[in-house]
Scaffold this motif. Structure first.
Motif, PDB file in Angstrom:
ATOM      1  N   ILE A   7       0.845  -1.200   0.000  1.00  0.00           N
ATOM      2  CA  ILE A   7       0.000   0.000   0.000  1.00  0.00           C
ATOM      3  C   ILE A   7       0.876   1.244   0.000  1.00  0.00           C
ATOM      4  O   ILE A   7       0.625   2.185  -0.744  1.00  0.00           O
ATOM      5  CB  ILE A   7      -0.972  -0.012   1.196  1.00  0.00           C
ATOM      6  CG1 ILE A   7      -2.034  -1.102   0.976  1.00  0.00           C
ATOM      7  CG2 ILE A   7      -1.634   1.341   1.388  1.00  0.00           C
ATOM      8  CD1 ILE A   7      -2.918  -1.354   2.168  1.00  0.00           C
ATOM      9  N   VAL A  10       2.315   1.749  -3.491  1.00  0.00           N
ATOM     10  CA  VAL A  10       1.329   2.301  -4.412  1.00  0.00           C
ATOM     11  C   VAL A  10       1.102   3.767  -4.108  1.00  0.00           C
ATOM     12  O   VAL A  10       1.042   4.604  -5.001  1.00  0.00           O
ATOM     13  CB  VAL A  10      -0.001   1.513  -4.355  1.00  0.00           C
ATOM     14  CG1 VAL A  10      -1.087   2.233  -5.124  1.00  0.00           C
ATOM     15  CG2 VAL A  10       0.201   0.120  -4.915  1.00  0.00           C
ATOM     16  N   SER A  33      -5.298   0.040  -7.928  1.00  0.00           N
ATOM     17  CA  SER A  33      -5.150  -0.190  -6.491  1.00  0.00           C
ATOM     18  C   SER A  33      -4.019  -1.166  -6.169  1.00  0.00           C
ATOM     19  O   SER A  33      -3.487  -1.151  -5.068  1.00  0.00           O
ATOM     20  CB  SER A  33      -6.457  -0.678  -5.885  1.00  0.00           C
ATOM     21  OG  SER A  33      -6.848  -1.884  -6.483  1.00  0.00           O
ATOM     22  N   SER A  34      -3.620  -1.977  -7.139  1.00  0.00           N
ATOM     23  CA  SER A  34      -2.498  -2.893  -6.913  1.00  0.00           C
ATOM     24  C   SER A  34      -1.168  -2.281  -7.337  1.00  0.00           C
ATOM     25  O   SER A  34      -0.135  -2.929  -7.249  1.00  0.00           O
ATOM     26  CB  SER A  34      -2.731  -4.204  -7.678  1.00  0.00           C
ATOM     27  OG  SER A  34      -2.735  -3.952  -9.075  1.00  0.00           O
ATOM     28  N   ALA A  77      -4.029   3.614  -1.917  1.00  0.00           N
ATOM     29  CA  ALA A  77      -4.605   2.306  -2.204  1.00  0.00           C
ATOM     30  C   ALA A  77      -5.011   1.657  -0.880  1.00  0.00           C
ATOM     31  O   ALA A  77      -4.514   2.045   0.167  1.00  0.00           O
ATOM     32  CB  ALA A  77      -3.566   1.457  -2.932  1.00  0.00           C
ATOM     33  N   PRO A  78      -5.916   0.700  -0.881  1.00  0.00           N
ATOM     34  CA  PRO A  78      -6.428   0.041  -2.079  1.00  0.00           C
ATOM     35  C   PRO A  78      -7.730   0.634  -2.635  1.00  0.00           C
ATOM     36  O   PRO A  78      -8.096   0.324  -3.755  1.00  0.00           O
ATOM     37  CB  PRO A  78      -6.681  -1.393  -1.594  1.00  0.00           C
ATOM     38  CG  PRO A  78      -7.103  -1.214  -0.168  1.00  0.00           C
ATOM     39  CD  PRO A  78      -6.291  -0.039   0.339  1.00  0.00           C
TER      40      PRO A  78
END
Length: 176
Positions: A7, A10, A33-34, A77-78
């Protein structure tokens, strides 16, 4: 611990430092989100007024997707919920106060992603600005974000357009 690190990775990948200057505007990267690259959004001043937005999307599920401007320059994210609600400085209701069905957080149409996961679209939005001192500026209050949603905007449900979850996000801040 690995999830927290992912997270954070990202979040760092879509921070304001990740944008590039375009001619008179900026280009921002979008991430899923990944953390996967979801393409770019370029913002440049229109000739008379408003903003020209050029989307080059990739790695997204096929189908129609709403693209909205959200009120905060954050894409954690996510779920990208830190981006807040739609950027709507005029406080117009979706489909009621505006005959086009759009308030300032809505862009003029949904984007159709093809079977290969890509889409390109260019359009002018006359109710947004790149002037950092304007209340309708994409750079207002430290910036905004551009969001791709999982479904198309129905152009009537207030305030979300019933567009579903947030699947890709990019941070929009003034160039330094």
């Amino acid at each position: 611990m690995r999830i927290s690190a992912a997270i954070l990775a990202v979040s760092l990948a879509v921070t304001p430092a990740a944008f590039a200057k375009a001619k008179g505007g900026i280009t921002v990267p979008l991430k899923t989100s990944s953390g996967q690259d979801a393409g770019t959004a370029s913002f440049s001043p229109a000739k008379k007024n408003g903003v020209v937005i050029k989307l080059k999307l990739k790695n997204l599920p096929p189908g129609d997707h709403a693209v909205h401007i959200h009120e905060h320059a954050v894409c954690d994210a996510p779920d990208f919920k830190t981006a807040g609600g739609h950027f709507n400085p005029a406080e117009k209701k979706h489909g009621i106060e505006n005959p086009m069905g759009h308030h300032n957080g809505d862009l003029p149409h949904n984007v159709a992603v093809g079977p290969d996961g890509t889409a390109s679209s260019t359009f002018k939005v006359d109710y947004l600005s790149l002037d950092p001192t304007a209340s309708d500026s994409l750079f207002a209050n430290g910036g905004t974000s551009i969001m791709v949603h999982e479904k198309a905007d129905d152009m009537k449900t207030d305030p979300t357009g019933n567009a579903g979850n947030r699947i890709a996000c990019g941070v929009i801040v003034a160039p330094k």
